[in-house]
Design an enzyme around this catalytic site. Structure first.
Site, PDB file in Angstrom:
ATOM      1  N   GLU A  52     -33.081  -5.351 -39.456  1.00 54.80           N
ATOM      2  CA  GLU A  52     -33.143  -6.404 -38.440  1.00 54.80           C
ATOM      3  C   GLU A  52     -33.752  -5.918 -37.123  1.00 54.80           C
ATOM      4  O   GLU A  52     -33.782  -6.662 -36.145  1.00 54.80           O
ATOM      5  CB  GLU A  52     -31.743  -6.963 -38.212  1.00 54.80           C
ATOM      6  CG  GLU A  52     -31.221  -7.691 -39.443  1.00 54.80           C
ATOM      7  CD  GLU A  52     -29.742  -8.021 -39.363  1.00 54.80           C
ATOM      8  OE1 GLU A  52     -29.134  -7.757 -38.307  1.00 54.80           O
ATOM      9  OE2 GLU A  52     -29.202  -8.542 -40.346  1.00 54.80           O
ATOM     10  N   LYS A 109     -32.926  -0.141 -38.187  1.00 51.64           N
ATOM     11  CA  LYS A 109     -31.490  -0.348 -37.995  1.00 51.64           C
ATOM     12  C   LYS A 109     -30.708   0.123 -39.210  1.00 51.64           C
ATOM     13  O   LYS A 109     -29.675   0.769 -39.103  1.00 51.64           O
ATOM     14  CB  LYS A 109     -31.211  -1.822 -37.730  1.00 51.64           C
ATOM     15  CG  LYS A 109     -29.729  -2.161 -37.549  1.00 51.64           C
ATOM     16  CD  LYS A 109     -29.510  -3.656 -37.411  1.00 51.64           C
ATOM     17  CE  LYS A 109     -28.027  -3.987 -37.245  1.00 51.64           C
ATOM     18  NZ  LYS A 109     -27.774  -5.449 -37.223  1.00 51.64           N
ATOM     19  N   GLN A 110     -31.186  -0.241 -40.387  1.00 57.14           N
ATOM     20  CA  GLN A 110     -30.481   0.071 -41.627  1.00 57.14           C
ATOM     21  C   GLN A 110     -31.481   0.205 -42.758  1.00 57.14           C
ATOM     22  O   GLN A 110     -32.613  -0.266 -42.652  1.00 57.14           O
ATOM     23  CB  GLN A 110     -29.491  -1.038 -41.951  1.00 57.14           C
ATOM     24  CG  GLN A 110     -30.147  -2.379 -42.241  1.00 57.14           C
ATOM     25  CD  GLN A 110     -29.242  -3.554 -41.976  1.00 57.14           C
ATOM     26  OE1 GLN A 110     -28.889  -3.838 -40.845  1.00 57.14           O
ATOM     27  NE2 GLN A 110     -28.860  -4.255 -43.032  1.00 57.14           N
TER      28      GLN A 110
END
Length: 809
Positions: A487, A591-592
């Site tokens: 994101e 972010k991930q």
């Protein structure tokens, strides 16, 4: 000590006196739930507390969702989980002093959650301000066997002399909301969301019925009591619109005890009348009374014995991690076990975080665990998605698309995300639903589910991809303007993860229509449409940066500017709370796990060398500002040979809530991260993959562990996999000892014969599988033991400065 005493008990999560100072953590960790009801682990007496909470899956109130600058297709209302009528409260008066651990003296205090019985235990020795000493013990359960029932067993014993004792057992609605922290991930505050409709009492029980004014949902809560102790016990029952209370009082001699068993039942509906819900709860209380506390506890143990038999993970060499993985698996079970066609929220029923909404986390991280351990829960969650298909089709129509555009965040199926780039644009949710559907069908061979629900989910999501994507002049099938799992990079073209998952979705839809011909005909699927799905799947484009030798996360990602990690102080993480999205979107900061998640779920689309290079590239740019990331990074680290790093990430995901690593466990547990604990054991160090519905394994142990075993269900079978270290490294070997344990970036090689794995088929028909590419046939009663192949050393990888996982020692 995650509150734990010397050496964690592998089957008990225990907190001593620190419990009273760590309620923000223990109230969530000691939550009891069954997928339908959730009772946060607050103290029996209700205070002190950080956040009270009692939740029913699917019960919510609507609220406005204002947009400073509204746009076409923006949702106009949101949904927030309601803290319903609280039945946990059991207050005690000792003489004329209220039992409150903030006053008087706490001589002893301990609570523990027994993972084999599903019961929360509490023992407190307390001296009142005037010197009266008592021992308070309690046990609490939320029944797995009877999903509408919970129970509390409460006992008070004078320790020094005779005492007058009074116990107040409450049902209370509209408790004042607890203060928020300002974190945007917290739930919206609802003031008095329940309107009283009915309150009734009888000799030893009471029922309250309330209704939400906007969503129009009704909830009934009832309590029934059994008391024991001295011959003379006074009882008084009162009922008000928001409060029902039984008061039990007695003079209790030293050495005697005053006992109370409190049985709770809940029911809710958006159709049934208040009297009908009252009668439902009355009936459930009568059943609970017949079963009794002992019967409920026995059924709870039987249920969990059966669950652990085919779901347990055993770890030799890391006792703290052993406990954490079992705690995690228990909470995943609690999140989904009795949902019966309801969503599994991101926080389960452990708190109000994210407003109680379900996201893609469910299908991508939670349902794989449930599919292989408790498949009926995965079935129920997928049926819930199917129930929301009318809303998903309507949403797609609003967006000018075909098929089904499922809500990014929701409770009942309506879209509640007001931020397009990290909400509606994340169409990969559709592929997650399709992936979970295909996995469930392959792992259970549930043909009835596929005909009634699964095929339709696959068809409608395939239609969505065909309207989102397009064929280029060169013949590629591309998907533009979408957001992938990361994101911090939004509204991009050809996100690799999204494209590859859409490819699988299209192919699974083709196969489902071939198996479910009548369903396909009912849905109007034509031969031409199936031909288009095949063509699109075969032509799916995913970019590759030949200069760097890696796959860009999305088209052009590797040409973005680099984030200045060296000048980002630790207190500025998570970045989303301290920097504008505009700045994040145009930099190479992740972010991930996104591309790395594709390496796991679509590992069949990459070569081994590509996985090594891609993992190294994104490892240096991933900050793990999401609890969803560490598990995926662990799984791929294990596959490409960074075994110590994989162990470090495994601990991070397992301890995410036990150690409150993200600082927000007071809002509930991170269920998807906890699911990752099981997945790292099985898919990481077990090397389990299920591409195209075929089960394969490629196990390896990290340096610190001497043994790892796990069980899982597959196609009517129970499979046990046990990995052992059978030969120690020579002390002079540079890959042994402190170096192997001390560096996440320089993992030891595995030499031939150092590790073995034993496969056992505990029940079911023979199973054809693979061990590191070698075909293996498993039969019950015939264990197969094989060597783990040698593993060469891989080049070190690095993380952004200050974002390395804590090393296991």
């Amino acid at each position: 000590m995650n509150g734990v005493t010397d050496g964690p008990d592998p089957w008990r999560l225990t907190w001593g006196p620190d419990d009273l100072q760590q309620l923000a953590v223990t109230e969530s960790l000691f939550t009891l739930a069954n997928g339908h009801i959730g009772l946060r682990g607050s103290l029996d007496e209700g205070e002190p507390r950080v956040r009270s909470g009692t939740y029913i899956n699917g019960f919510y109130e609507e609220r406005p969702l204002p947009h400073p600058e509204a746009g076409y297709g923006f949702p106009e209302s949101g949904q927030t989980v309601v803290n319903i009528t609280d039945g946990k409260l059991v207050r005690l008066i000792v003489g004329d002093s209220p039992f409150d651990t903030r006053y008087g003296t706490v001589d002893r205090h301990e609570r523990f959650l027994d993972l084999r019985t599903g019961i929360l235990h509490r023992t407190t020795d307390w001296t009142s301000p005037v010197g009266a000493r008592v021992r308070v013990t309690s046990q609490r359960l939320v029944s797995f066997a009877y999903r509408t029932i919970a129970a509390i067993k409460y006992e008070v014993t004078p320790l020094d002399g005779d005492l007058y004792l009074a116990i107040q057992s409450d049902l209370i609605a509209n408790e004042p909301p607890d203060g928020g922290t300002g974190d945007p991930r917290e739930a919206a505050v609802l003031e008095c969301p329940l309107q009283s409709e009915l309150g009734e009492r009888a000799v030893d029980h009471a029922v309250l019925v309330h209704r939400t004014p906007k969503s129009g949902l009704r909830v009934a809560a009832g309590m029934r009591h059994v008391t024991a102790g001295p011959e003379q016990i006074s009882r008084q029952l009162t009922v008000d619109p928001d409060l029902a209370r039984l008061t039990v009082a007695a003079s209790v001699r030293r050495g005697e005890s005053l006992h109370l068993v409190k049985l709770l039942a809940y029911g809710w509906s958006h159709r049934r009348s208040a009297p009908a819900l009252r009668d439902q709860v009355d009936g459930a209380l009568t059943v609970a009374g017949l079963i009794g506390w002992d019967g409920l506890a026995t059924r709870q143990r039987e249920f969990l014995d059966d669950f652990w038999r085919a779901a347990d993970v055993e770890i030799d060499g890391d006792a703290e991690l052993q406990q954490a993985v079992r705690v995690s698996t228990f909470h995943v079970l609690q999140a989904g076990s009795g949902s019966q066609r309801d969503a599994i929220p991101a926080k389960g029923l452990t708190g109000p975080g994210y407003d109680g909404h379900a996201f893609w986390d469910t299908e991508t991280f939670v349902l794989p665990v449930l599919t292989y351990t408790f498949p009926q829960a995965a079935r129920g969650a997928l049926i819930w998605r199917h129930r929301t298909l009318p809303m998903a089709r309507a949403r797609a129509e609003v967006l000018g698309l075909r098929g089904a555009a499922f809500a990014w965040r929701t409770i009942n199926g309506q879209e509640c995300s007001g931020y397009w780039p990290a909400g509606t644009a994340a169409f990969h949710l559709a592929a997650a639903i399709a992936d979970a559907t295909a996995r469930y069908v392959a792992a259970t061979q549930d043909e009835e589910f596929e005909r009634r629900y699964g095929a339709e989910l696959l068809v409608e999501t395939a239609r969505l991809w065909m309207s989102l994507g397009h064929f280029t002049r060169s013949g590629d099938f591309r998907i533009h303007g979408v957001t992938g799992p990361d994101e911090y990079t939004a509204v991009v073209d050809d996100n690799v993860y999204t494209n590859l998952m859409a490819q699988r979705n299209l192919r699974e839809a083709v196969q489902a229509c071939g198996r479910c011909v009548e369903t396909a005909a009912r849905l109007g699927v034509t031969d031409h449409e199936i031909t288009e799905w095949r063509a699109a799947a075969d032509a799916v484009y995913f970019p590759y940066d030949r200069a760097l030798g890696v796959h860009p996360q999305s088209e052009g990602f590797t040409r973005h500017g680099e984030w200045d990690f060296e000048r980002t102080p630790p207190e500025k993480y998570p970045l989303l709370l301290h920097y504008p999205y505009f700045e994040l979107y145009r930099k190479q900061v992740v972010k991930q796990a996104d591309l790395v998640l594709a390496l796991h779920l679509r590992g069949d689309a990459f070569t081994a060398d590509e996985k090594v290079r891609d993992f190294a590239y994104y490892e240096a740019r991933t900050v793990r500002d999401s609890s969803l990331s560490a598990a995926t990074q662990a799984i791929i680290a294990a596959e490409v040979g960074h075994l110590q790093l994989a162990h470090d990430y495994w601990a991070e995901t397992a301890f995410s809530d036990l150690h409150n690593l993200y600082g927000n466990v007071n809002s509930g547990l991170h269920i998807a991260a906890l699911a990752g604990s099981w997945m790292v054991a099985v898919a990481g160090f077990g090397g389990m993959r299920d591409h195209d519905g075929e089960l394969t394994f490629a196990p390896r142990l990290p340096p610190m562990l001497s043994r790892l075993s796990f069980c899982m269900r597959f196609a009517g079978r129970v499979v046990d996999v046990e990995i052992r270290r059978v030969a120690d490294r020579p002390s002079g070997d540079p890959a042994s000892g402190d170096r192997a344990r001390g560096g996440s970036d320089d993992p030891p090689a595995i030499v031939a014969g150092e590790q073995t794995v034993t496969y056992r088929l505990l029940e079911g028909e023979p199973l054809q599988t693979h061990h590191h590419g070698e075909q293996v046939l498993l039969r019950t009663g015939e264990p197969v033991t094989l060597d783990v192949p040698a593993l060469g050393r891989v080049a070190p990888v690095t993380q952004p400065p200050g974002r390395q996982p804590a090393g296991r020692r």
